[in-house]
Write an enzyme that holds these catalytic residues in place. Structure first.
Site, PDB file in Angstrom:
ATOM      1  N   LYS A  75      50.016  27.936  40.703  1.00  0.00           N
ATOM      2  CA  LYS A  75      49.820  28.828  39.400  1.00  0.00           C
ATOM      3  C   LYS A  75      50.073  28.071  38.413  1.00  0.00           C
ATOM      4  O   LYS A  75      49.572  28.112  37.135  1.00  0.00           O
ATOM      5  CB  LYS A  75      50.701  30.017  39.369  1.00  0.00           C
ATOM      6  CG  LYS A  75      50.131  31.022  40.538  1.00  0.00           C
ATOM      7  CD  LYS A  75      51.269  32.313  40.875  1.00  0.00           C
ATOM      8  CE  LYS A  75      50.856  33.049  41.981  1.00  0.00           C
ATOM      9  NZ  LYS A  75      51.836  34.121  42.313  1.00  0.00           N
ATOM     10  N   GLU A 118      41.425  35.353  36.304  1.00  0.00           N
ATOM     11  CA  GLU A 118      42.691  36.079  35.811  1.00  0.00           C
ATOM     12  C   GLU A 118      43.584  36.575  37.334  1.00  0.00           C
ATOM     13  O   GLU A 118      44.836  36.470  37.085  1.00  0.00           O
ATOM     14  CB  GLU A 118      42.155  37.369  35.206  1.00  0.00           C
ATOM     15  CG  GLU A 118      43.423  38.052  34.420  1.00  0.00           C
ATOM     16  CD  GLU A 118      43.798  37.618  33.216  1.00  0.00           C
ATOM     17  OE1 GLU A 118      44.953  36.952  33.620  1.00  0.00           O
ATOM     18  OE2 GLU A 118      43.484  37.466  32.145  1.00  0.00           O
ATOM     19  N   VAL A 133      46.613  34.065  38.612  1.00  0.00           N
ATOM     20  CA  VAL A 133      47.705  33.681  38.205  1.00  0.00           C
ATOM     21  C   VAL A 133      48.331  35.093  37.644  1.00  0.00           C
ATOM     22  O   VAL A 133      47.975  35.852  36.885  1.00  0.00           O
ATOM     23  CB  VAL A 133      47.744  32.745  36.753  1.00  0.00           C
ATOM     24  CG1 VAL A 133      49.075  32.447  36.254  1.00  0.00           C
ATOM     25  CG2 VAL A 133      46.803  31.543  36.975  1.00  0.00           C
ATOM     26  N   GLU A 186      55.642  36.866  53.410  1.00  0.00           N
ATOM     27  CA  GLU A 186      54.762  36.936  54.864  1.00  0.00           C
ATOM     28  C   GLU A 186      55.731  36.496  55.969  1.00  0.00           C
ATOM     29  O   GLU A 186      56.600  35.768  55.948  1.00  0.00           O
ATOM     30  CB  GLU A 186      53.600  35.826  54.537  1.00  0.00           C
ATOM     31  CG  GLU A 186      52.747  36.269  53.230  1.00  0.00           C
ATOM     32  CD  GLU A 186      51.587  35.516  52.997  1.00  0.00           C
ATOM     33  OE1 GLU A 186      50.760  35.038  54.043  1.00  0.00           O
ATOM     34  OE2 GLU A 186      51.313  35.450  51.756  1.00  0.00           O
ATOM     35  N   GLY A 227      39.967  41.576  52.340  1.00  0.00           N
ATOM     36  CA  GLY A 227      41.287  42.082  52.369  1.00  0.00           C
ATOM     37  C   GLY A 227      41.888  43.012  51.443  1.00  0.00           C
ATOM     38  O   GLY A 227      40.711  43.943  51.009  1.00  0.00           O
ATOM     39  N   ASP A 285      53.275  27.958  46.004  1.00  0.00           N
ATOM     40  CA  ASP A 285      52.309  29.218  45.465  1.00  0.00           C
ATOM     41  C   ASP A 285      52.723  28.920  43.811  1.00  0.00           C
ATOM     42  O   ASP A 285      51.722  29.292  42.977  1.00  0.00           O
ATOM     43  CB  ASP A 285      53.025  30.460  45.933  1.00  0.00           C
ATOM     44  CG  ASP A 285      52.122  31.784  45.379  1.00  0.00           C
ATOM     45  OD1 ASP A 285      51.042  31.888  45.409  1.00  0.00           O
ATOM     46  OD2 ASP A 285      52.909  32.327  44.416  1.00  0.00           O
TER      47      ASP A 285
END
Lengths: 447, 447
Positions: free
Chosen positions: A203, A127, A130, A188, A9, A199
């Protein structure tokens, strides 16, 4: 170092492009080149703007992860289940390092995957999972080892921060700002995952493990999203000296670790209050260091790819850091502090029946639960004003309360009693207040 | 891992104490323990609040650096010359890794020391030398490898930032705020090194090398301090939409790298404008990542020790990063952009003679040099007001100009011509404006 990359993507294509663009510098800094030799993606034909003519193609990412010719498997497919999960496990079991941006996978299976990496003596780096390109994982795993971390908090979702910033700046409603965020590509088509806080919760689950050396427990995060926030709340926050941010907070509490994502009133003078738009920010309180804050883009193809490549460079250099900052077998079970025990101040907006005694009834219920009030704002509606905040009913008035420190339990019980008294017209709005230092000087300076 | 520690001031004592306090966690994260086995300091008798009974004492830090029983030499003495320089060279030549907080030493001898470390295949680490406990060196050396850095800038001196913040908030003069900073321990008895910008310049010289892969050149930094800033400037900045910060800026320019420390007008809406008090902040613009900003305490015993220990942990883990992020023999010569070529906006405060034609003369001189003005504020003094900004002379009026983008050369020449015209009463005040993005959304978000 030979890389197999699953998922092409926006981020995956950026990784391929940046690795090519920076190949000399990376080789010089790491002592060896980093090269994508194999990929998997759903569509082989799609033009991604990068040259993939020389790489091996796989349809099955798990087969790619088992390719004996790759040293590192990069997982950029996303999703907490298969094929991402199976592919990552296959790579680790096969003795290949893994770099992933997959927060959902880590929030769900992070502890097991860390153990699998340890058992196979390979790296597991994330990495990019987050706060996008901001080096918060590296900072927590490597730069803060001299510190006991007492709290980590931040703005972990750019979509929510964009919407709240717009609502506040323009006085627009949630739906309108969400639509604009979708138009601009910040949200989205199905925004649930961002807007409802999941989401950010993924994280935060990862940050919590890094901060406190505990097993990753994505299920343990208390989550509220931003759908309920109205302009009336943003206006009241402004008057009361706060701004409203969707904050993720992990903090040591009396009975465990509090781990929560919810709209939060933060003092205007705090650094976190001033993070606007799609930016992310993570603040870490260490006992030696004090508080540091890292601010930057939390999403975007190149920014996220920058973090993926930093992980690859660490692996190429031979650096080996335990995935969660300490050996996986030494991670402690996550001990969840009960949300009802949460202590702090509260902002409460009530639609109060406009009749004698209503306010006295509310004050009495609050007092019965030992809640003392720091401020009360009762805004008499102007003639003709038909506020959504009061349910559009002309016989009710919005009342804004700010409590001194109390507990979640006391607030919930008081509000249940107030509702039973039939003095309020709609569901109360409740927003927790986070006590944060302002940015006035505090650190002691010495020679 | 055995550590020899030279310098037992506040930071040194904190390193000893934190290493003991965190010994279990450090051993678990690094795979081996980190232990101070030898020290040197001027006074053996002084009570530093830490147990040093089991360590070897040296009077001579160079002898300590040659101790065959140590793996790492930590230099916390400070100073660009000996004994720090000799001791660091002795350690590196002897094949021992070095960790130092000494920005003056690195600004002066950084390139040579990096080469010496490379020749002896040992680490040279200095996280504590720039912005105290904030992991800016680690971020630049490791996290940004996928990026070409185009600019790095920041608030690198907490003393100056504290003084400017106080002057602005309280409307107090420079001398008064300096005295207060000294009383609070934020400024030293002899404040020259901080106030006149040299401390920030040393840090900027190091950041410049990390950002652009160039040799360290401490002499090449253009430096102005904050002594000349008056409350009149802070008031005018406020009116014009700016705040004044002592900024260090390193940026690619047409004819080389511009590297400068000076009071700077930054837009109020920028993130850097909002860093108050003794905090430090470093912003890094990478072409892939965009801009990230790291904020935190730039000084303090424990905060600085936290950075020293992070470096020690990296070395204990076996991580080897070239001191300046790329191999020392690949560092490019530093190519200094000429300050006269600097392009940007300018704030200019003039004390203009209160007579017909004075202002026309100024406008003419500006026009002759092609300088166009963005705004002009001429504030008529109230009766009885005896402003320092106008030199206390009742026949002059302060005039505040903001230019559109022009060059340093044009401004200097125009001001020289204006001075020759005898229409101004005192030295003009000139403060450069830094164009910074505000924090409105810019990053493109994608799935």
């Amino acid at each position: 170092m030979k890389v197999g990359l699953a998922g092409l993507g926006t981020v995956g294509a950026s990784v391929v492009r940046l690795l090519a663009r920076r190949s000399d510098e990376l080789a010089a800094a790491c002592g060896r080149s980093i090269e994508v030799v194999a990929v998997s993606a759903r569509d082989r034909q799609k033009d991604r703007g990068v040259d993939l003519s020389a790489v091996r193609w796989y349809d099955d990412p798990v087969a790619l992860a088992r390719d004996a010719d790759i040293d590192v498997f990069v997982e950029l497919m996303g999703g907490e289940g298969d094929p991402a999960d199976a592919a990552v496990r296959a790579a680790l079991s096969g003795g290949r390092a893994v770099v992933t941006a997959n927060k959902a996978l880590l929030a769900r299976h992070g502890t097991e995957l860390a153990r699998l990496a340890e058992a196979n003596s390979v790296s597991l780096s994330f990495e990019a999972a987050v706060a996008g390109g901001i080096p918060v994982v590296k900072t927590m795993r490597e730069a803060l080892l001299a510190n006991r971390v007492d709290r980590v908090y931040g703005i972990l979702n750019g979509t929510c921060n964009y919407i709240l910033t717009r609502m506040e700046a323009e006085g627009l409603g949630f739906e309108e700002c969400l639509a604009e965020a979708q138009r601009l590509g910040y949200a989205e088509a199905d925004p649930t995952f961002d807007i409802d806080g999941f989401d950010a919760a993924h994280k935060l689950a990862i940050l919590t493990s890094l901060a406190f050396g505990t097993e990753v427990d994505g299920e343990a995060v208390y989550v509220e999203g931003i759908r309920s926030i109205e302009t009336a709340d943003l206006d009241a926050a402004d008057e009361l000296g706060f701004r409203i941010k969707l904050l993720g907070v992990a903090i040591r509490a009396g009975d465990g670790i509090e781990c929560r994502v919810h709209p939060t009133m933060v003092p205007k003078s705090s650094a976190i209050a001033r993070i606007d738009g799609v930016l992310n920010a993570v603040a870490i309180d260490g006992d030696a260091l004090g508080e540091i804050i890292l601010v930057g883009p939390g999403a975007g193809g190149d920014a996220t790819a920058s973090a993926v490549i930093a992980d690859l460079a660490d692996i190429a250099r031979g650096d080996t850091v335990p995935p969660m900052g300490r050996a996986a077998h030494r991670l402690e079970p996550y001990s969840r502090a009960r949300m009802r025990r949460h202590a702090g101040g509260y902002y409460i907006r009530l639609s109060v029946a406009d009749r004698p005694g209503a306010f006295a009834a509310i004050a009495t219920r609050m007092a019965e639960k030992g809640i003392s009030l720091e401020s009360i704002v009762q805004r008499r509606r102007k003639a003709g004003e038909n506020s959504r905040a009061s349910g559009g009913d002309a016989t009710v008035q919005p009342v804004f309360l700010v409590t001194h420190d109390t507990t979640e339990e006391a607030v919930r019980e008081a509000l249940a009693a107030i509702a039973a008294d039939s003095v309020i017209a709609t569901e109360p709005q409740v927003i927790r207040i986070e006590r944060l230092d302002d940015t006035t000087p505090s650190a002691q300076r010495e020679v």
